[in-house]
Design a protein around this motif. Structure first.
Motif, PDB file in Angstrom:
ATOM      1  N   GLY A 147       0.771  -1.221   0.000  1.00 43.66           N
ATOM      2  CA  GLY A 147       0.000   0.000   0.000  1.00 43.66           C
ATOM      3  C   GLY A 147       0.807   1.278   0.000  1.00 43.66           C
ATOM      4  O   GLY A 147       0.263   2.353   0.274  1.00 43.66           O
ATOM      5  N   LEU A 148       2.097   1.203  -0.338  1.00 44.53           N
ATOM      6  CA  LEU A 148       2.943   2.392  -0.324  1.00 44.53           C
ATOM      7  C   LEU A 148       3.351   2.859  -1.715  1.00 44.53           C
ATOM      8  O   LEU A 148       3.648   4.036  -1.910  1.00 44.53           O
ATOM      9  CB  LEU A 148       4.203   2.137   0.514  1.00 44.53           C
ATOM     10  N   ASP A 149       3.379   1.962  -2.673  1.00 44.78           N
ATOM     11  CA  ASP A 149       3.872   2.290  -4.008  1.00 44.78           C
ATOM     12  C   ASP A 149       2.718   2.209  -5.009  1.00 44.78           C
ATOM     13  O   ASP A 149       1.946   1.245  -4.999  1.00 44.78           O
ATOM     14  CB  ASP A 149       4.995   1.328  -4.411  1.00 44.78           C
ATOM     15  N   VAL A 156       9.132   2.329 -14.362  1.00 42.75           N
ATOM     16  CA  VAL A 156       9.081   0.914 -14.003  1.00 42.75           C
ATOM     17  C   VAL A 156      10.276   0.511 -13.140  1.00 42.75           C
ATOM     18  O   VAL A 156      10.188  -0.426 -12.348  1.00 42.75           O
ATOM     19  CB  VAL A 156       9.004   0.031 -15.270  1.00 42.75           C
ATOM     20  N   SER A 157      11.386   1.243 -13.271  1.00 39.38           N
ATOM     21  CA  SER A 157      12.610   0.830 -12.577  1.00 39.38           C
ATOM     22  C   SER A 157      12.979   1.710 -11.390  1.00 39.38           C
ATOM     23  O   SER A 157      13.956   1.447 -10.698  1.00 39.38           O
ATOM     24  CB  SER A 157      13.783   0.821 -13.565  1.00 39.38           C
ATOM     25  N   ARG A 158      12.200   2.756 -11.122  1.00 37.69           N
ATOM     26  CA  ARG A 158      12.540   3.685 -10.041  1.00 37.69           C
ATOM     27  C   ARG A 158      12.439   3.019  -8.672  1.00 37.69           C
ATOM     28  O   ARG A 158      11.799   1.972  -8.500  1.00 37.69           O
ATOM     29  CB  ARG A 158      11.606   4.893 -10.089  1.00 37.69           C
ATOM     30  N   ASN A 159      13.072   3.660  -7.689  1.00 37.10           N
ATOM     31  CA  ASN A 159      12.954   3.207  -6.310  1.00 37.10           C
ATOM     32  C   ASN A 159      11.537   3.448  -5.790  1.00 37.10           C
ATOM     33  O   ASN A 159      10.823   4.323  -6.278  1.00 37.10           O
ATOM     34  CB  ASN A 159      13.945   3.948  -5.407  1.00 37.10           C
ATOM     35  N   ALA A 160      11.149   2.667  -4.793  1.00 38.14           N
ATOM     36  CA  ALA A 160       9.854   2.881  -4.147  1.00 38.14           C
ATOM     37  C   ALA A 160       9.962   4.060  -3.194  1.00 38.14           C
ATOM     38  O   ALA A 160      10.888   4.132  -2.379  1.00 38.14           O
ATOM     39  CB  ALA A 160       9.425   1.628  -3.395  1.00 38.14           C
ATOM     40  N   GLY A 185      14.786  10.969   0.844  1.00 41.56           N
ATOM     41  CA  GLY A 185      15.707   9.872   1.122  1.00 41.56           C
ATOM     42  C   GLY A 185      15.072   8.603   1.633  1.00 41.56           C
ATOM     43  O   GLY A 185      15.756   7.591   1.805  1.00 41.56           O
ATOM     44  N   ASN A 186      13.777   8.627   1.887  1.00 43.36           N
ATOM     45  CA  ASN A 186      13.106   7.445   2.428  1.00 43.36           C
ATOM     46  C   ASN A 186      12.594   6.600   1.264  1.00 43.36           C
ATOM     47  O   ASN A 186      11.436   6.710   0.852  1.00 43.36           O
ATOM     48  CB  ASN A 186      11.951   7.859   3.343  1.00 43.36           C
ATOM     49  N   VAL A 200      13.757  -2.960  -5.434  1.00 42.66           N
ATOM     50  CA  VAL A 200      12.499  -3.150  -6.131  1.00 42.66           C
ATOM     51  C   VAL A 200      12.656  -2.645  -7.554  1.00 42.66           C
ATOM     52  O   VAL A 200      13.299  -1.627  -7.796  1.00 42.66           O
ATOM     53  CB  VAL A 200      11.344  -2.410  -5.419  1.00 42.66           C
ATOM     54  N   ASP A 201      12.120  -3.388  -8.501  1.00 42.41           N
ATOM     55  CA  ASP A 201      12.137  -2.979  -9.910  1.00 42.41           C
ATOM     56  C   ASP A 201      11.079  -3.811 -10.611  1.00 42.41           C
ATOM     57  O   ASP A 201      11.179  -5.037 -10.648  1.00 42.41           O
ATOM     58  CB  ASP A 201      13.516  -3.203 -10.536  1.00 42.41           C
ATOM     59  N   PHE A 202      10.078  -3.159 -11.170  1.00 41.47           N
ATOM     60  CA  PHE A 202       8.952  -3.869 -11.751  1.00 41.47           C
ATOM     61  C   PHE A 202       9.217  -4.358 -13.174  1.00 41.47           C
ATOM     62  O   PHE A 202       8.363  -5.001 -13.765  1.00 41.47           O
ATOM     63  CB  PHE A 202       7.711  -2.980 -11.723  1.00 41.47           C
TER      64      PHE A 202
END
Length: 503
Positions: free
Chosen positions: A70-72, A180-184, A190-191, A196-198
């Motif tokens: 539920g965060l991304d 699709v490849s960005r950080n969550a 910085g949080n 993760v990479d979809f």
């Protein structure tokens, strides 16, 4: 070779946020079912092209690499944004079912045609000029149909404050690769969660890039009206450097700054976006789709402990010898995995190669070499069975039933997990010279008739002569026998190929 992202007969839609779905109303109702202008109905329902349906997502468990929920916005794609989308019927495709699915053309999408992806060095000079022109046109033309999201759903106050930006046709695809490849983003500067990479480092790497490239070709065809366009591929096996980095093709190095493109190339004027992924992560925000500077490559600044050179033919053969498509945790640590070995070679080479691309994966699609490179990878010789693709416990975004982010309406990973077909290079050569062969055949036929007439006349004049016996005449005009064009396994597996698709 394992090379090709060329597919075939799929039933689904197109990519990213259609303009008609980037509105407060669409986000509030969570419905992306635009009207088809052909009949004025949602999803072309009045013409039987499609219907607006509830999105059904898989309940299969993901792997442990991403421990949140539920965060991304990419989780259970596309439910954060939309829970109803167009589902097209028969051979129709598109965000409103207004297009034909890959391999089909015509008003009713019932004309099936095949396409051929070719080695870029087999293209004529005119074809190379056309390729570069199409790329530049896509870069300079604002997308008529799509916009990109620049804020999270939470930042959009649950859809009441839409955050989207206009970009070019080319940059829609740059943004998609970033997204699709960005950080969550977990909240605040910085949080972020980096593991993760979809679309990478897990089983969907190949299916995702296959869908991506097919849509890119589809969009170029719509933009240019050239329905025969296909992306050529770059066969980098055993290359000593970036042999596509010339001003006629993807751009030479600048003599003033070797990290820049030569001013003799049209690509020297390009500006990139979403390449500063680390900065966006540090600030805890999404790429805002603004221009960030000129296109740069990375000569000499890569990590030689990770990659010393482009892969060799032996490297490729070893990869193809691996019998399992994916293994173990199905992530970067997978051992004896065809997918992980292939991706390790491809990704490290593409994103850190001394001559040929950008240093960061998220921004690599800014470089047009990206397209040539990804057109040279797939499963034709590996030929995994469909049951090798994992139904569950793959990293998030990679299970077989997972909808690929950020495509809309929807694609499932398993739908793009099929093998390709190829043609021997000799067939492409014949394709290029067939008009001359036809002319030669006609001339030869006329000559043969003339010779036969002369022979018959001569035989009548000299009937009974010993040197004109039938046995002698049988070989009088014989040519040395040559092996016909067959698909020799040895030749097929070692030579370059062209890839035939039903796109």
């Amino acid at each position: 070779m394992f090379a090709c992202l060329c597919i075939f007969l799929l039933w689904f839609g197109y990519q990213q946020f259609p303009r008609m779905c980037a509105t407060q109303e669409a986000l509030r109702t969570k419905e992306c079912c635009p009207t088809w202008e052909g009949d004025g109905s949602a999803c072309g329902a009045s013409s039987g092209r499609g219907t607006c349906e509830d999105v059904v997502v898989s309940a299969q468990p993901d792997g442990p690499q991403y421990p949140f929920s539920g965060l991304d916005d990419r989780e259970k794609w596309p439910l954060v944004f939309y829970n109803r989308t167009c589902q097209c019927t028969e051979n129709f495709m598109g965000f409103n079912c207004g297009d034909c699915m890959f391999g089909y053309f015509g008003e009713n999408c019932n004309e099936r045609r095949e396409s051929l992806r070719r080695n870029i060095f087999h293209l004529s000079r005119a074809e190379r000029i056309k390729l570069v022109s199409y790329l530049n046109l896509a870069k300079q033309t604002i997308s008529r149909d799509y916009v990109v999201v620049t804020g999270t759903y939470r930042e959009m106050q649950n859809g009441t404050n839409p955050m989207f930006a206009e970009v070019s046709v080319y940059d829609v695809f740059v943004w998609m690769h970033y997204y699709v490849s960005r950080n969550a983003l977990l909240g605040g500067p910085g949080n972020v969660w980096t593991d993760v990479d979809f679309g990478h480092w897990a089983p969907a790497f190949l299916p995702w890039h296959r869908a991506y490239l097919l849509h890119w070709e589809h969009e170029i065809r719509k933009l240019t009206g050239d329905m025969s366009f296909t992306t050529p591929y770059w066969d980098w096996r055993d290359a000593q450097g970036c042999d596509v980095c010339t001003d006629e093709l993807m751009g030479d190095r600048s003599t003033q700054d070797p990290s820049l493109i030569s001013p003799g190339s049209v690509f020297s004027s390009w500006r990139v976006l979403c390449s500063q992924a680390q900065d966006y992560s540090a600030r805890g925000v999404l790429c805002d789709a603004t221009e960030e500077g000129p296109l740069r490559r990375n000569p000499g600044n890569h990590n030689r402990n990770l990659v010393e050179r482009l892969p060799t033919s032996d490297d490729v053969e070893f990869t193809l010898s691996l019998t399992n498509y994916d293994t173990g945790p199905m992530d970067r640590s997978a051992n004896m995995s065809f997918r992980n070995t292939l991706e390790g070679q491809i990704s490290l080479t593409t994103y850190t190669n001394p001559d040929c691309n950008l240093p960061l994966l998220q921004g690599s699609a800014n470089d047009p070499i990206f397209l040539l490179h990804h057109a040279f990878q797939w499963l034709r010789r590996h030929r995994p069975s469909p049951n090798q693709y994992p139904e569950s416990n793959a990293p998030i975004g990679h299970n077989s039933e997972y909808h690929m982010a950020p495509f809309l309406p929807l694609h499932r990973n398993q739908d793009f997990f099929i093998s390709t077909e190829s043609l021997h290079p000799s067939l492409e050569e014949l394709r290029d010279v067939w008009p001359w062969l036809l002319l030669a055949g006609l001339c030869g036929g006329i000559l043969t008739i003339a010779i036969a007439a002369a022979v018959l006349t001569t035989k009548q004049w000299y009937k009974g002569s010993s040197w004109l016996h039938a046995r002698s005449w049988k070989h009088a005009f014989a040519l040395p026998e040559r092996q016909p064009l067959i698909r020799s396994k040895e030749i097929e597996e070692t030579n370059q190929h062209n890839y035939q698709t039903t796109m």
